[in-house]
Design a protein around this motif. Structure first.
Motif, mmCIF file in Angstrom:
data_model
loop_
_atom_site.group_PDB
_atom_site.id
_atom_site.type_symbol
_atom_site.label_atom_id
_atom_site.label_comp_id
_atom_site.label_asym_id
_atom_site.label_seq_id
_atom_site.Cartn_x
_atom_site.Cartn_y
_atom_site.Cartn_z
ATOM 1 N N VAL A 57 -5.084 4.614 0.082
ATOM 2 C CA VAL A 57 -4.527 5.098 1.346
ATOM 3 C C VAL A 57 -4.871 6.577 1.487
ATOM 4 O O VAL A 57 -4.556 7.385 0.625
ATOM 5 C CB VAL A 57 -2.996 4.903 1.393
ATOM 6 N N ASP B 195 0.821 -1.214 0.000
ATOM 7 C CA ASP B 195 0.000 0.000 0.000
ATOM 8 C C ASP B 195 0.854 1.264 0.000
ATOM 9 O O ASP B 195 0.463 2.293 -0.563
ATOM 10 C CB ASP B 195 -0.907 0.013 1.241
ATOM 11 N N LEU C 16 -7.235 3.292 5.349
ATOM 12 C CA LEU C 16 -7.391 2.634 4.058
ATOM 13 C C LEU C 16 -8.857 2.553 3.699
ATOM 14 O O LEU C 16 -9.708 2.238 4.540
ATOM 15 C CB LEU C 16 -6.830 1.200 4.117
#
Length: 417
Positions: free
Chosen positions: A394, A134, A415
């Motif tokens: 994110v 991420d 998230l």
């Protein structure tokens, strides 16, 4: 303050010892810390120090529990942050989970974070591009790799920022022939700083002294002052001609070159500038051989000064002279890898530290920085810029990236599911 309190650990006064204690120099002005209750502590200083709050707020100033010895903290760290330690598997991952007792109600947003250990930087970037990660590790994406991310993962969000970190030349001042001041001056004069930035960062870097350069840095040397320092003038060939003249007076030349190993930590961010350094030193009759040192051995080896010259990277947790000067240039500091010691100049370290008028303090800082560069205390090659990238899912990370190296917190990141 008990003998097991963290303050005594940092100051080296306790029975329990830290294996490495590079931040001890930050707190040389600290007399004692006393707990005045569950939520209050008093820090008693030997002299005034306006920057002490900034040092304590830095990401390099973690809070440790008094009752847990360092040997246990190394295996299972306990802190006061938004996440709690779960697991560390060497060469695999580090896992942390949400701290339900965190002081800020409702934070952090994330249930946990897994840091995957990927030694090869290119492999890590390819994994990020493929969506496996991420977020890239903060401030680890170089300019060339940033170009790859933008071309292969255009949806990714990236920010390139100054890292408050410098590449620098470390020289063992006690090892012949580098115990000669003129020899050290020749090495500094050989540097083509702009070439490092152009080759390694496609022009995205900064030339400066010890303190983070302007305009992002608060204390950086003004350009007109910087240009007067040895090796900082724009005429590289003139600088190198002066360096060759020094080397010739010391007995070196085309028919007698100086062979030396150039030590560096065996990761790309150290190795790449070391290769350029070796190439540049050839211009002044110095033949360098790359001496890669594995990370586990790098810091112990340079702490022992078991090297001749090396290419090092120095990051500072907060843009303040008390952090930079005392940690990296004070007599006896563990992170003063070159062994530089100037008692007269160190008095100015204390003087600037006590100064509450920022403009007066800034002028003192400039004078200190100027003298450090003239002494070749630790020649600064260039200041780095790095990027952090994250996937669009994110949220809230931009604010974190903009607070460079002032404590990396994930309490305000979340998230999208």
């Amino acid at each position: 303050m008990t003998s097991n309190a963290p303050g005594t650990w940092l100051l080296g006064k306790s029975q329990e010892k830290l294996r490495a204690n590079p931040r001890k120099a930050w707190y040389q002005n600290l007399e004692e810390v006393t707990a005045d209750g569950n939520f209050t502590a008093t820090f008693r200083l030997k002299r005034p120090q306006p920057a002490i709050i900034a040092l304590l707020a830095s990401g390099y100033a973690p809070v440790y529990p008094c009752h847990v010895p360092p040997r246990e903290m190394r295996q299972h760290p306990i802190g006061t942050g938004p996440f709690k330690f779960v697991e560390f598997k060497p060469n695999e991952h580090i896992k942390v989970a949400r701290n339900p007792d965190y002081w800020k109600s409702g934070r952090p947003y994330l249930d946990g974070i897994e840091y995957t250990v990927t030694p090869n930087r290119s492999t890590a970037i390819l994994s990020f591009i493929a969506g496996k990660f991420d977020v890239t590790f903060p401030f680890e994406v170089t300019v060339p790799l940033l170009r790859d991310v933008k071309s292969q993962a255009p949806q990714a969000i990236c920010e390139l920022v100054p890292a408050n970190a410098s590449a620098n030349l470390i020289v063992n001042r006690d090892a012949a022939p580098f115990d000669n001041r003129e020899m050290r001056r020749a090495l500094a004069l050989a540097l083509d700083r702009k070439a490092f930035i152009d080759i390694l960062a496609e022009g995205q870097g900064d030339i400066g002294g010890a303190m983070q350069p302007l305009p992002e840095g608060v204390w950086g040397l003004p350009p007109d002052m910087l240009a007067t320092l040895p090796g900082y003038g724009p005429d590289v060939q003139k600088n190198r001609a002066e360096a060759r003249g020094i080397m010739e007076k010391l007995g070196y030349g085309l028919d007698k070159r100086l062979a030396v190993k150039v030590s560096e930590r065996n990761i790309a961010i150290f190795r790449d500038p070391a290769v350029i350094l070796i190439d540049q030193l050839k211009e002044i009759y110095v033949d360098g051989e790359l001496d890669p040192i594995e990370t586990a051995n790098w810091f112990p080896q340079i702490y022992r000064k078991d090297y001749k010259i090396g290419l090092n990277l120095t990051g500072v947790g907060v843009d303040d002279p008390d952090a930079q000067f005392f940690e990296n240039y004070a007599c006896g500091s563990q992170r003063n890898y070159t062994g530089y010691c100037n008692p007269e100049l160190q008095k100015l370290f204390d003087q600037q530290s006590m100064e509450s008028d920022q403009e007066k303090r800034k002028r003192l800082v400039w004078e200190i920085d100027r003298r450090l560069q003239e002494d070749q205390a630790r020649p600064i090659v260039y200041h780095l810029r790095f990027a952090t990238c994250w996937q669009p899912r994110v949220k809230g990370l931009r604010m974190m990236v903009n607070s460079v190296f002032n404590g990396w917190r994930f309490e305000d990141v979340w998230l999208d599911e």
